[in-house]
Design a protein around this motif. Structure first.
Motif, mmCIF file in Angstrom:
data_model
loop_
_atom_site.group_PDB
_atom_site.id
_atom_site.type_symbol
_atom_site.label_atom_id
_atom_site.label_comp_id
_atom_site.label_asym_id
_atom_site.label_seq_id
_atom_site.Cartn_x
_atom_site.Cartn_y
_atom_site.Cartn_z
ATOM 1 N N ILE A 156 -11.876 14.861 40.161
ATOM 2 C CA ILE A 156 -10.632 15.632 40.210
ATOM 3 C C ILE A 156 -10.329 15.970 41.672
ATOM 4 O O ILE A 156 -11.116 16.649 42.334
ATOM 5 C CB ILE A 156 -10.734 16.917 39.370
ATOM 6 C CG1 ILE A 156 -11.147 16.587 37.932
ATOM 7 C CG2 ILE A 156 -9.407 17.661 39.399
ATOM 8 C CD1 ILE A 156 -10.179 15.694 37.185
ATOM 9 N N GLN A 190 2.484 6.913 34.966
ATOM 10 C CA GLN A 190 2.804 8.299 35.297
ATOM 11 C C GLN A 190 3.971 8.388 36.281
ATOM 12 O O GLN A 190 4.638 9.413 36.356
ATOM 13 C CB GLN A 190 1.575 8.976 35.909
ATOM 14 C CG GLN A 190 0.396 9.141 34.961
ATOM 15 C CD GLN A 190 0.461 10.422 34.148
ATOM 16 O OE1 GLN A 190 1.105 11.382 34.538
ATOM 17 N NE2 GLN A 190 -0.197 10.431 33.012
ATOM 18 N N PHE A 199 -5.731 7.484 38.971
ATOM 19 C CA PHE A 199 -4.408 8.093 38.876
ATOM 20 C C PHE A 199 -4.108 8.791 40.200
ATOM 21 O O PHE A 199 -4.850 9.690 40.609
ATOM 22 C CB PHE A 199 -4.342 9.134 37.752
ATOM 23 C CG PHE A 199 -4.647 8.594 36.379
ATOM 24 C CD1 PHE A 199 -3.627 8.266 35.504
ATOM 25 C CD2 PHE A 199 -5.968 8.430 35.957
ATOM 26 C CE1 PHE A 199 -3.907 7.782 34.233
ATOM 27 C CE2 PHE A 199 -6.262 7.953 34.695
ATOM 28 C CZ PHE A 199 -5.217 7.621 33.827
ATOM 29 N N PHE A 251 -2.547 19.718 36.551
ATOM 30 C CA PHE A 251 -3.274 19.056 35.479
ATOM 31 C C PHE A 251 -3.020 19.808 34.170
ATOM 32 O O PHE A 251 -2.756 21.017 34.187
ATOM 33 C CB PHE A 251 -4.782 19.048 35.770
ATOM 34 C CG PHE A 251 -5.168 18.370 37.048
ATOM 35 C CD1 PHE A 251 -5.593 17.051 37.056
ATOM 36 C CD2 PHE A 251 -5.099 19.050 38.259
ATOM 37 C CE1 PHE A 251 -5.960 16.434 38.235
ATOM 38 C CE2 PHE A 251 -5.454 18.444 39.452
ATOM 39 C CZ PHE A 251 -5.883 17.119 39.435
ATOM 40 N N PHE A 305 -0.173 15.273 36.914
ATOM 41 C CA PHE A 305 -0.839 14.449 35.909
ATOM 42 C C PHE A 305 -0.412 14.934 34.529
ATOM 43 O O PHE A 305 -0.814 15.999 34.071
ATOM 44 C CB PHE A 305 -2.354 14.537 36.059
ATOM 45 C CG PHE A 305 -3.109 13.707 35.054
ATOM 46 C CD1 PHE A 305 -2.999 12.329 35.067
ATOM 47 C CD2 PHE A 305 -3.906 14.307 34.092
ATOM 48 C CE1 PHE A 305 -3.685 11.552 34.140
ATOM 49 C CE2 PHE A 305 -4.590 13.548 33.167
ATOM 50 C CZ PHE A 305 -4.474 12.166 33.185
ATOM 51 N N VAL A 354 -13.190 8.234 35.821
ATOM 52 C CA VAL A 354 -11.763 8.563 35.880
ATOM 53 C C VAL A 354 -11.516 9.335 37.168
ATOM 54 O O VAL A 354 -12.110 10.400 37.391
ATOM 55 C CB VAL A 354 -11.335 9.408 34.665
ATOM 56 C CG1 VAL A 354 -9.849 9.738 34.765
ATOM 57 C CG2 VAL A 354 -11.643 8.680 33.362
ATOM 58 N N ASP A 404 -3.115 3.333 37.553
ATOM 59 C CA ASP A 404 -2.032 3.781 36.681
ATOM 60 C C ASP A 404 -0.708 3.890 37.440
ATOM 61 O O ASP A 404 -0.639 4.507 38.499
ATOM 62 C CB ASP A 404 -2.363 5.149 36.077
ATOM 63 C CG ASP A 404 -1.214 5.693 35.251
ATOM 64 O OD1 ASP A 404 -1.086 5.278 34.090
ATOM 65 O OD2 ASP A 404 -0.435 6.511 35.775
ATOM 66 N N ILE A 439 -8.637 11.194 39.347
ATOM 67 C CA ILE A 439 -7.284 11.750 39.261
ATOM 68 C C ILE A 439 -7.020 12.593 40.499
ATOM 69 O O ILE A 439 -7.733 13.563 40.764
ATOM 70 C CB ILE A 439 -7.098 12.622 38.009
ATOM 71 C CG1 ILE A 439 -7.544 11.879 36.746
ATOM 72 C CG2 ILE A 439 -5.634 13.050 37.879
ATOM 73 C CD1 ILE A 439 -7.549 12.750 35.507
ATOM 74 N N SER A 440 -5.989 12.227 41.248
ATOM 75 C CA SER A 440 -5.548 13.052 42.371
ATOM 76 C C SER A 440 -4.128 13.517 42.074
ATOM 77 O O SER A 440 -3.203 12.707 41.984
ATOM 78 C CB SER A 440 -5.584 12.260 43.684
ATOM 79 O OG SER A 440 -5.201 13.091 44.768
ATOM 80 N N ALA A 441 -3.960 14.821 41.882
ATOM 81 C CA ALA A 441 -2.656 15.381 41.516
ATOM 82 C C ALA A 441 -2.630 16.856 41.896
ATOM 83 O O ALA A 441 -3.677 17.472 42.141
ATOM 84 C CB ALA A 441 -2.393 15.205 40.021
ATOM 85 N N CYS A 497 -0.823 10.770 41.571
ATOM 86 C CA CYS A 497 0.518 11.206 41.183
ATOM 87 C C CYS A 497 0.707 12.672 41.556
ATOM 88 O O CYS A 497 -0.255 13.383 41.863
ATOM 89 C CB CYS A 497 0.735 11.015 39.676
ATOM 90 S SG CYS A 497 -0.577 11.699 38.645
#
Length: 394
Positions: A199, A238, A84, A116, A89, A109, A235, A111-113, A86
């Motif tokens: 993360i 999003q 991900f 959260f 998130f 998983v 993804d 996720i860079s956002a 975005c």
């Protein structure tokens, strides 16, 4: 039959507008979309096209479904990565439950956002924090912790204001992979069951601009190198929702293109005007006399309430700055192009406010103009400072 002149004028206007929009030079769009089909600086098309080589896979699968639907309705590979990238998130309880189960089975998983869900942070033992606006620092360096992949001097992502960082609330399963120059974590790995959550708190690092820049391009691939070479899912739900280009309706396509979007509105309003003028030619005009009413204030309040309720704090804050600087130009004959020390001293003299309070107001205005995105807190702080200044100059 003689053509109606109003219809001809409308068609000529629409045609001229579309041609002008099509052929005029397009300004560079710095909007951070993080979409995998955007070539603009802050899209992710470059990374998406390079990702199969990074993951050593024939291709990377794009996901246009919510996390819950994808993980329950499809059959991901036995072991895989779910990526991900975005701005925010957004995932509800059902999404996060399936995502945790996915990681628990031995998957990864990433996720860079910037933000959260709190529920995810409480389970994994972290919190995404953001510093006050006066702590913004576009020169802040970022680096990876592992000396084998760290870069001497670090990396500077100068379009980011450097206010975001991660706070670790449970370090038992957490490994810090990246920090900023203030030694604050910005990239962590959390073991969850047989798998891992990665993360990352700086999604701009994965956009076209920084992937192609020689000074920062290796950061992206070093960060992703922590993922094993497995089938990878990217993804896009999003950012773009369920529908891809093949599923787009005519109206979705029109609304996605600025020139066609405006042409559509011109057609609608043109038809309305035509109906109004045509009606005046065929119906008896019945005058309606209403008492004069100043609706400007009501309009401003309504527009402001609409922006605030929709959570468009960045847009509202920038309009607030724009109109406030316009008032300063009109009332004090000041040049507001450069908000420097000379501007501050002149404003304090002409407005009669103290130099200290004027300096604080000008600093807030400068910080807001430099920020990529303004939050609700930024909007409220800025508005309070402007109202305080206006009250003192009455």
């Amino acid at each position: 039959m003689k053509p109606n002149k109003y219809v001809l004028i409308l068609l000529a206007t629409i045609t001229a507008y579309v041609l002008v929009e099509y052929y005029r030079p397009k300004p560079l769009d710095w909007t951070p979309t993080y979409e995998n089909d955007d070539k603009i600086p802050f899209g992710t098309k470059v990374l998406y096209e390079l990702l199969p080589d990074v993951m050593q896979q024939a291709n990377v699968s794009t996901v246009r479904l919510p996390v819950y639907n994808f993980l329950t309705e499809t059959k991901p590979a036995v072991r895989s990565n779910y990526v991900f990238i975005c701005r925010d998130f957004n995932a509800d309880g059902n999404d996060l439950k399936q995502l945790r189960a996915y990681a628990n089975r031995g998957n990864n998983v990433f996720i860079s956002a910037y933000s959260f869900p709190d529920s995810l942070g409480s389970v994994l033992g972290f919190k995404a924090d953001v510093k006050e606006p006066n702590k913004a620092d576009t020169t802040l360096r970022q680096n990876l912790v592992n000396p084998k992949v760290a870069k001497s001097g670090g990396y500077n992502f100068f379009h980011d204001d450097g206010r975001n960082f991660l706070t670790i609330t449970n370090s038992q399963r957490t490994t810090v992979l990246g920090r900023n120059a203030r030694k604050e974590p910005v990239f962590i790995r959390v073991q969850y069951g047989k798998g891992y959550f990665f993360i990352h708190n700086l999604p701009l690092a994965f956009t076209n601009y920084y992937v192609l820049s020689p000074r920062t391009s290796d950061y992206t691939f070093k960060a992703l190198s922590y993922l094993p070479a497995l089938p990878t899912y990217w993804d896009e739900y999003q950012k773009q929702g369920r529908f891809d280009e093949e599923q787009q309706s005519i109206f979705r396509y029109i609304w996605s293109q600025p020139a066609l979007n405006w042409a559509y509105y011109l057609v609608v309003f043109g038809l309305l005007f035509y109906a109004i003028f045509a009606g005046k030619r065929t119906q008896r005009i019945i005058p309606v006399v209403e008492p004069p009413r100043n609706t400007s204030l009501d309009f401003v309040k309504t527009v402001g309430r609409l922006y605030f309720q929709q959570g468009d704090h960045d847009n509202l804050a920038r309009k607030r700055i724009q109109y406030f600087l316009s008032d300063l130009r009109e009332q004090y004959s000041l040049n507001t192009t450069v908000l420097d020390k000379e501007f501050t001293e002149t404003l304090a003299q002409k407005s009669g406010t103290s130099l200290t309070e004027t300096e604080e107001l000008v600093r807030l205005l400068r910080d807001a103009q430099k920020s990529i995105s303004l939050s609700e807190y930024d909007l409220l702080t800025l508005n309070a400072a402007i109202e305080r200044f206006k009250h003192q100059t009455v």
